[in-house]
Scaffold this motif. Structure first.
Motif, short mmCIF file in Angstrom:
data_model
loop_
_atom_site.label_atom_id
_atom_site.label_comp_id
_atom_site.label_asym_id
_atom_site.label_seq_id
_atom_site.Cartn_x
_atom_site.Cartn_y
_atom_site.Cartn_z
N MET A 178 44.25 42.10 31.24
CA MET A 178 42.96 41.67 31.79
C MET A 178 42.72 42.21 33.20
N GLY A 179 43.76 42.71 33.83
CA GLY A 179 43.62 43.25 35.17
C GLY A 179 43.36 42.20 36.24
N THR A 180 43.83 40.99 35.98
CA THR A 180 43.64 39.91 36.95
C THR A 180 44.79 38.92 36.85
N THR A 181 45.06 38.26 37.96
CA THR A 181 46.10 37.21 37.94
C THR A 181 45.48 35.83 37.77
N SER A 182 44.17 35.77 37.61
CA SER A 182 43.54 34.45 37.46
C SER A 182 44.01 33.73 36.20
N ILE A 183 44.55 34.46 35.26
CA ILE A 183 45.08 33.85 34.03
C ILE A 183 46.25 32.92 34.33
#
Length: 183
Positions: A138-143
């Motif tokens: 997803m290209g994000t660490t918000s997960i």
């Protein structure tokens, strides 16, 4: 130099055990995929980790490379059978993290943790590995906001898997093929 007959016999037994454990792990993965966990309020894609029963049991009895082969076989075969190649990366990351943690705790920990403790650590590592894979895709660490929920579910499922492994190890030690692999 060739293998002696006892070394050859032991290698054959290891191969048979890995094959059987792989088959059981795949069946457990298929059965687990049929459970509607997301309908019960758990996150989408959540699983109970029943295949880890076979992986931790393999780590208990056999070498690390045997358990590693089991992890790879289980992951690829389950993805192939279920047709979930999109989740192959998530499963592979989770399985490899889990294997590494459980192997290090079992072999390096010198019996400091029970099978249940090792299973809990492996379950949490599996969840973390999947989140890392999701972050990459997803290209994000918000997960990572799922991490607290996954820690709780990892503890619960780790306990269940650990008790199952403890029971299975006790049962398998009574079977002659496992005599060569007892600690």
């Amino acid at each position: 130099m060739g293998l002696s007959s006892s070394e050859s016999s032991r290698a054959l037994k290891r191969t048979v055990i890995v094959a059987i454990f792989s088959a059981v792990a795949v069946v457990l993965g298929i059965l687990e995929a049929q459970l509607p966990l997301s309908a019960m309020g758990l996150m989408p894609g959540a699983k109970l980790g029943f295949a880890n029963i076979m992986i931790l049991t393999c780590i208990y009895f056999l070498r690390g490379r045997d358990a590693f082969v089991l992890v790879i076989l289980k992951t690829i075969l389950t993805a192939f059978i279920l047709g979930t190649f999109s989740s192959l990366l998530f499963s592979l990351f989770g399985s490899l993290f889990s294997f590494a943690v459980m192997f290090l705790l079992m072999k390096g920990g010198k019996n400091r943790l029970s099978l249940i403790g090792v299973s809990i650590a492996g379950s949490i590592a599996h969840n973390f590995g999947q989140l890392v894979a999701a972050s990459i895709v997803m290209g994000t660490t918000s997960i990572m906001y799922y991490l607290p929920i996954l820690l709780v579910t990892g503890i619960v499922t780790g306990i269940a898997v650990g008790y199952s492994v403890r029971y299975l190890v006790n049962a398998l030690t009574k079977i002659s093929i496992f005599e060569d692999f007892l600690r």
